[in-house]
Scaffold this active site. Structure first.
Site, PDB file in Angstrom:
ATOM      1  N   HIS A   1     -11.306  64.656  35.965  1.00 28.51           N
ATOM      2  CA  HIS A   1     -10.503  63.827  36.882  1.00 28.51           C
ATOM      3  C   HIS A   1     -10.318  62.434  36.315  1.00 28.51           C
ATOM      4  O   HIS A   1     -11.205  61.896  35.663  1.00 28.51           O
ATOM      5  CB  HIS A   1     -11.121  63.763  38.278  1.00 28.51           C
ATOM      6  CG  HIS A   1     -12.569  63.382  38.294  1.00 28.51           C
ATOM      7  ND1 HIS A   1     -13.581  64.259  37.972  1.00 28.51           N
ATOM      8  CD2 HIS A   1     -13.186  62.206  38.586  1.00 28.51           C
ATOM      9  CE1 HIS A   1     -14.748  63.661  38.071  1.00 28.51           C
ATOM     10  NE2 HIS A   1     -14.540  62.396  38.428  1.00 28.51           N
ATOM     11  N   PHE A   2      -9.146  61.893  36.565  1.00 30.41           N
ATOM     12  CA  PHE A   2      -8.819  60.521  36.176  1.00 30.41           C
ATOM     13  C   PHE A   2      -8.784  59.682  37.447  1.00 30.41           C
ATOM     14  O   PHE A   2      -8.085  60.025  38.393  1.00 30.41           O
ATOM     15  CB  PHE A   2      -7.448  60.467  35.488  1.00 30.41           C
ATOM     16  CG  PHE A   2      -7.440  61.107  34.131  1.00 30.41           C
ATOM     17  CD1 PHE A   2      -7.459  62.493  33.994  1.00 30.41           C
ATOM     18  CD2 PHE A   2      -7.416  60.335  32.985  1.00 30.41           C
ATOM     19  CE1 PHE A   2      -7.467  63.088  32.738  1.00 30.41           C
ATOM     20  CE2 PHE A   2      -7.416  60.921  31.724  1.00 30.41           C
ATOM     21  CZ  PHE A   2      -7.449  62.299  31.602  1.00 30.41           C
ATOM     22  N   HIS A   3      -9.540  58.587  37.458  1.00 25.58           N
ATOM     23  CA  HIS A   3      -9.496  57.647  38.580  1.00 25.58           C
ATOM     24  C   HIS A   3      -8.396  56.621  38.315  1.00 25.58           C
ATOM     25  O   HIS A   3      -8.365  56.019  37.231  1.00 25.58           O
ATOM     26  CB  HIS A   3     -10.801  56.850  38.670  1.00 25.58           C
ATOM     27  CG  HIS A   3     -12.041  57.643  38.929  1.00 25.58           C
ATOM     28  ND1 HIS A   3     -12.658  57.674  40.161  1.00 25.58           N
ATOM     29  CD2 HIS A   3     -12.811  58.402  38.112  1.00 25.58           C
ATOM     30  CE1 HIS A   3     -13.760  58.406  40.085  1.00 25.58           C
ATOM     31  NE2 HIS A   3     -13.881  58.868  38.854  1.00 25.58           N
TER      32      HIS A   3
ATOM     33  N   ASP B   1      -9.421  59.192  46.674  1.00 24.96           N
ATOM     34  CA  ASP B   1     -10.870  59.320  46.532  1.00 24.96           C
ATOM     35  C   ASP B   1     -11.527  58.975  47.865  1.00 24.96           C
ATOM     36  O   ASP B   1     -11.169  57.961  48.487  1.00 24.96           O
ATOM     37  CB  ASP B   1     -11.345  58.365  45.415  1.00 24.96           C
ATOM     38  CG  ASP B   1     -12.791  58.598  44.999  1.00 24.96           C
ATOM     39  OD1 ASP B   1     -13.676  58.573  45.880  1.00 24.96           O
ATOM     40  OD2 ASP B   1     -13.035  58.776  43.799  1.00 24.96           O
TER      41      ASP B   1
ATOM     42  N   ASN C   1     -14.669  59.735  33.539  1.00 26.72           N
ATOM     43  CA  ASN C   1     -16.075  59.929  33.170  1.00 26.72           C
ATOM     44  C   ASN C   1     -16.324  61.363  32.685  1.00 26.72           C
ATOM     45  O   ASN C   1     -15.834  62.315  33.293  1.00 26.72           O
ATOM     46  CB  ASN C   1     -16.972  59.659  34.382  1.00 26.72           C
ATOM     47  CG  ASN C   1     -16.852  58.234  34.885  1.00 26.72           C
ATOM     48  OD1 ASN C   1     -16.634  57.307  34.104  1.00 26.72           O
ATOM     49  ND2 ASN C   1     -16.973  58.044  36.195  1.00 26.72           N
TER      50      ASN C   1
ATOM     51  N   HIS D   1     -21.830  58.928  34.090  1.00 26.25           N
ATOM     52  CA  HIS D   1     -21.534  58.740  35.521  1.00 26.25           C
ATOM     53  C   HIS D   1     -20.596  59.786  36.110  1.00 26.25           C
ATOM     54  O   HIS D   1     -20.023  59.561  37.175  1.00 26.25           O
ATOM     55  CB  HIS D   1     -20.974  57.340  35.805  1.00 26.25           C
ATOM     56  CG  HIS D   1     -21.888  56.245  35.354  1.00 26.25           C
ATOM     57  ND1 HIS D   1     -23.032  55.904  36.043  1.00 26.25           N
ATOM     58  CD2 HIS D   1     -21.846  55.441  34.275  1.00 26.25           C
ATOM     59  CE1 HIS D   1     -23.645  54.935  35.396  1.00 26.25           C
ATOM     60  NE2 HIS D   1     -22.959  54.630  34.314  1.00 26.25           N
TER      61      HIS D   1
HETATM   62  P1  DGP Z   1     -17.066  60.717  39.050  1.00 29.36           P
HETATM   63  O1  DGP Z   1     -18.303  59.851  39.153  1.00 29.36           O
HETATM   64  O2  DGP Z   1     -16.135  60.201  37.975  1.00 29.36           O
HETATM   65  O3  DGP Z   1     -17.403  62.186  38.872  1.00 29.36           O
HETATM   66  O4  DGP Z   1     -16.294  60.541  40.416  1.00 29.36           O
HETATM   67  C1  DGP Z   1     -16.202  61.520  41.411  1.00 29.36           C
HETATM   68  C2  DGP Z   1     -15.397  60.932  42.534  1.00 29.36           C
HETATM   69  O5  DGP Z   1     -15.036  61.983  43.400  1.00 29.36           O
HETATM   70  C3  DGP Z   1     -16.146  59.891  43.374  1.00 29.36           C
HETATM   71  O6  DGP Z   1     -15.470  58.644  43.256  1.00 29.36           O
HETATM   72  C4  DGP Z   1     -16.048  60.422  44.797  1.00 29.36           C
HETATM   73  C5  DGP Z   1     -14.997  61.496  44.723  1.00 29.36           C
HETATM   74  N1  DGP Z   1     -15.246  62.633  45.598  1.00 29.36           N
HETATM   75  C6  DGP Z   1     -16.372  63.380  45.658  1.00 29.36           C
HETATM   76  N2  DGP Z   1     -16.238  64.357  46.568  1.00 29.36           N
HETATM   77  C7  DGP Z   1     -14.970  64.241  47.079  1.00 29.36           C
HETATM   78  C8  DGP Z   1     -14.246  64.968  48.064  1.00 29.36           C
HETATM   79  O7  DGP Z   1     -14.709  65.941  48.657  1.00 29.36           O
HETATM   80  N3  DGP Z   1     -12.990  64.537  48.327  1.00 29.36           N
HETATM   81  C9  DGP Z   1     -12.421  63.466  47.676  1.00 29.36           C
HETATM   82  N4  DGP Z   1     -11.161  63.121  48.016  1.00 29.36           N
HETATM   83  N5  DGP Z   1     -13.088  62.754  46.752  1.00 29.36           N
HETATM   84  C10 DGP Z   1     -14.350  63.143  46.463  1.00 29.36           C
END
Ligand code: DGP
Length: 139
Positions: A99-101, A30, A86, A92
């Protein structure tokens, strides 16, 4: 669904720090991490929220999530982590591709902070609602 930044990452149009890939799943760091090792695990299937994901794509994620979690822990030395997922802007979600964090939690407090405010439980209402959910599942 509309094209998202994650579709572009899957297609290789935008770079990422990839940690895992197979025919159905991609995992990468991330770029706005809550802690070192914060990793995103995504299906290649372009579903917006997890309830819209096919059984096959869900199974593919489920198959590798524990393995990727172990690798994140092994590489970072963290011993605790949260998995966050989310669905919807109200919950959020910022990128509208499932996606899973995987978020390591460290002794210094970095990682996911959780606001957990349990409400009182009404057993009569709970019984009715559980029945309703079960009936909906059986359809
Ligand atoms: P959410 O709030 O659950 O939709 O989290 C989206 C996540 O995606 C956030 O933690 C930042 C990440 N993110 C957004 N744009 C990019 C990107 O271009 N590359 C990467 N690696 N992560 C990204």
């Amino acid at each position: 669904m509309s094209d998202t930044i994650f579709s572009k990452i899957i297609r290789g149009e935008i770079p990422c720090h990839k940690v895992y890939e197979d025919a159905h799943v991609l995992a990468f760091l991330d770029v706005n991490p809550l802690s070192p090792g914060h990793t995103l695990v995504i299906p290649k299937e372009p579903a917006v929220t997890v309830d819209a994901l096919s059984d096959d794509a869900s199974a593919a994620i489920g198959r590798v999530l524990p393995r990727i979690s172990r690798a994140v822990l092994g590489a970072t030395g963290a011993s605790a982590f949260n998995i966050l997922q989310n669905n919807g802007a109200l919950a959020h979600q910022a990128v509208f591709h499932v996606h899973f964090h995987i978020i390591p939690k460290y002794d210094d407090g970095t990682g996911l902070g959780i606001g957990w405010k349990p409400q009182s439980f009404d057993h009569a209402a709970g019984k009715e609602l559980a029945g309703k959910i079960a009936a909906t599942l059986a359809k």
